[in-house]
Design a protein around this motif. Structure first.
Motif, PDB file in Angstrom:
ATOM      1  N   SER A  42      46.405  42.871  36.399  1.00  0.00           N
ATOM      2  CA  SER A  42      45.921  41.612  36.912  1.00  0.00           C
ATOM      3  C   SER A  42      46.498  40.662  35.951  1.00  0.00           C
ATOM      4  O   SER A  42      46.443  40.666  34.832  1.00  0.00           O
ATOM      5  N   THR A  52      45.029  56.397  37.562  1.00  0.00           N
ATOM      6  CA  THR A  52      45.017  56.693  35.899  1.00  0.00           C
ATOM      7  C   THR A  52      44.390  55.048  35.457  1.00  0.00           C
ATOM      8  O   THR A  52      44.913  54.011  35.767  1.00  0.00           O
ATOM      9  N   ARG A  53      43.191  55.260  34.788  1.00  0.00           N
ATOM     10  CA  ARG A  53      42.723  53.865  34.454  1.00  0.00           C
ATOM     11  C   ARG A  53      41.852  54.188  33.173  1.00  0.00           C
ATOM     12  O   ARG A  53      41.401  55.287  32.827  1.00  0.00           O
ATOM     13  N   TYR A  66      37.314  42.727  44.086  1.00  0.00           N
ATOM     14  CA  TYR A  66      38.330  43.816  43.268  1.00  0.00           C
ATOM     15  C   TYR A  66      38.037  45.271  43.979  1.00  0.00           C
ATOM     16  O   TYR A  66      38.886  46.208  44.306  1.00  0.00           O
ATOM     17  N   LEU A  85      36.538  51.742  33.399  1.00  0.00           N
ATOM     18  CA  LEU A  85      36.259  51.748  34.728  1.00  0.00           C
ATOM     19  C   LEU A  85      35.431  52.932  35.457  1.00  0.00           C
ATOM     20  O   LEU A  85      35.411  52.973  36.600  1.00  0.00           O
ATOM     21  N   VAL A 112      40.996  47.635  45.593  1.00  0.00           N
ATOM     22  CA  VAL A 112      41.398  48.608  44.941  1.00  0.00           C
ATOM     23  C   VAL A 112      41.400  49.748  45.938  1.00  0.00           C
ATOM     24  O   VAL A 112      42.511  50.600  46.089  1.00  0.00           O
ATOM     25  N   GLU A 130      47.341  43.174  40.691  1.00  0.00           N
ATOM     26  CA  GLU A 130      46.135  42.817  41.320  1.00  0.00           C
ATOM     27  C   GLU A 130      45.679  41.289  40.912  1.00  0.00           C
ATOM     28  O   GLU A 130      44.877  41.099  40.182  1.00  0.00           O
ATOM     29  N   ALA A 183      47.938  49.217  37.480  1.00  0.00           N
ATOM     30  CA  ALA A 183      47.662  48.057  38.512  1.00  0.00           C
ATOM     31  C   ALA A 183      46.907  46.964  37.493  1.00  0.00           C
ATOM     32  O   ALA A 183      45.815  46.558  37.768  1.00  0.00           O
ATOM     33  N   ARG A 204      49.644  55.076  39.711  1.00  0.00           N
ATOM     34  CA  ARG A 204      49.870  53.669  39.486  1.00  0.00           C
ATOM     35  C   ARG A 204      49.270  53.017  38.377  1.00  0.00           C
ATOM     36  O   ARG A 204      48.577  53.598  37.635  1.00  0.00           O
ATOM     37  N   LYS A 229      41.352  44.990  27.475  1.00  0.00           N
ATOM     38  CA  LYS A 229      42.280  43.866  28.024  1.00  0.00           C
ATOM     39  C   LYS A 229      41.314  42.606  27.872  1.00  0.00           C
ATOM     40  O   LYS A 229      42.281  41.554  27.354  1.00  0.00           O
TER      41      LYS A 229
HETATM   42  N1  GLU Z   1      43.446  45.552  37.798  1.00  0.00           N
HETATM   43  C1  GLU Z   1      42.436  45.822  37.026  1.00  0.00           C
HETATM   44  C2  GLU Z   1      42.508  45.786  35.661  1.00  0.00           C
HETATM   45  O1  GLU Z   1      43.549  45.306  35.174  1.00  0.00           O
HETATM   46  C3  GLU Z   1      42.038  47.147  37.480  1.00  0.00           C
HETATM   47  C4  GLU Z   1      42.728  48.352  37.233  1.00  0.00           C
HETATM   48  C5  GLU Z   1      42.277  49.885  38.108  1.00  0.00           C
HETATM   49  O2  GLU Z   1      42.051  49.732  39.291  1.00  0.00           O
HETATM   50  O3  GLU Z   1      42.833  50.738  37.739  1.00  0.00           O
HETATM   51  O4  GLU Z   1      41.559  46.110  34.836  1.00  0.00           O
END
Ligand code: GLU
Length: 282
Positions: free
Chosen positions: A10, A212-213, A195, A217, A199, A42, A8, A6, A254
């Motif tokens: 904000s 995937t992030r 958060y 994080l 999540v 999110e 995700a 996904r 971001k």
């Molecule tokens: N919504 C959060 C962001 O934009 C977290 C994304 C995630 O959990 O991978 O930083």
């Protein structure tokens, strides 16, 4: 098990190159695995989320050629699921109400001591002032996780990572979690959940098999793994990707002053230009 990943975001600002990178990496992984790419909005922090940013997210991602199943999960619709998860942790005796304000936490923290970390992934590490409090409390509290008790409940604290930083099984260190993370917030004032809790509940309910992030994080992931084990949901595989940097090597996260996809679009860039900028044209 079908591969499901996904993106995700904000909706608290425009999508930047870093977001585009994350979304494209996730979508490509899903394509390569014959799996699904999901989008989740999110918007747990309603004080910062705006519907025009959400609309812009759909628009920018579609412009980049991405598609996802609908309806899209939005955190603002999911208070009940979050309450149920907190209720479960409370029934396990792992939560407490905390009435501290930021200034109380600052005051209780005292002078910095050498070798003792003061800040974790959630800001100042909570000194534990309210740890003995029990529910019900005044309505003006946050709910915290008693990390020491929580860690006592879980044996296996491992997760699998497939990112460029490291590939293999990572085992969380309980002593480090206590020292460097501590009693995190599960429910914030004026919000249905923090958060971290949202999540974890969302990834489980969406049956996400790979998260995937960005590598920023990584610390948050460790909190998520603890919550997954406590809630008895499966821990996805994690892929923490590199962060996009500008020409000077400065990180384009971001919150940084990176350029928005919408700005590039307004200046006439094509999706291929964005892929090239991200080193993803093939
Ligand atoms: N919504 C959060 C962001 O934009 C977290 C994304 C995630 O959990 O991978 O930083």
């Amino acid at each position: 098990m079908t591969f499901r990943t996904r993106f995700a975001p904000s909706p608290t600002g425009p999508l930047h190159l870093g977001h585009a990178y994350s979304a494209l990496i996730a979508a490509r992984a899903a394509q390569a695995q014959g799996g699904a790419f999901l989008l989740r909005i999110e918007d747990i922090d309603q004080s910062r989320s705006r519907s025009h940013w959400e609309d812009q997210i759909y628009d920018d991602l579609t412009w980049m050629g991405l598609a996802w199943p609908t309806p899209v999960m939005r955190q603002s619709d999911r208070s009940e699921a979050y309450q149920a998860a907190v209720g479960r942790l409370t029934d396990m005796g792992l939560t407490y109400p905390c009435v501290c304000r930021r200034s109380d936490i600052e005051a209780a923290a005292g002078a910095p001591q050498e070798g003792v970390p003061q800040f974790g992934p959630d800001g100042r590490i909570y000194p534990g002032t309210c740890r003995q409090r029990t529910f019900p409390e005044s309505s003006d509290h946050v709910v915290r996780l008693n990390m020491a008790k929580a860690l006592d409940q879980v044996d296996d604290l491992s997760f699998n990572e497939v990112g460029p930083l490291f590939t293999g099984t990572h085992n969380l260190d309980k002593a480090a979690m206590l020292r460097e993370v501590g009693d995190i917030i599960l429910v914030r004032r004026g919000m249905a959940a923090s958060y971290h809790l949202a999540v974890v509940v969302d990834d489980a309910d969406q049956a996400i098999t790979q998260v995937t992030r960005g590598a920023d994080l990584w610390e948050a992931t460790q909190i998520h793994v603890v919550l997954q084990k406590l809630l008895g949901v499966s821990t996805p595989v994690y892929h923490h990707h590199d962060l996009i940097r500008d020409d000077a090597g400065k990180r384009l996260a971001k919150r940084d002053d990176a350029r928005a996809i919408a700005t590039y679009r307004a200046e006439g860039a094509t999706p291929m230009d964005i892929l090239k900028m991200l080193g993803l044209s093939r």
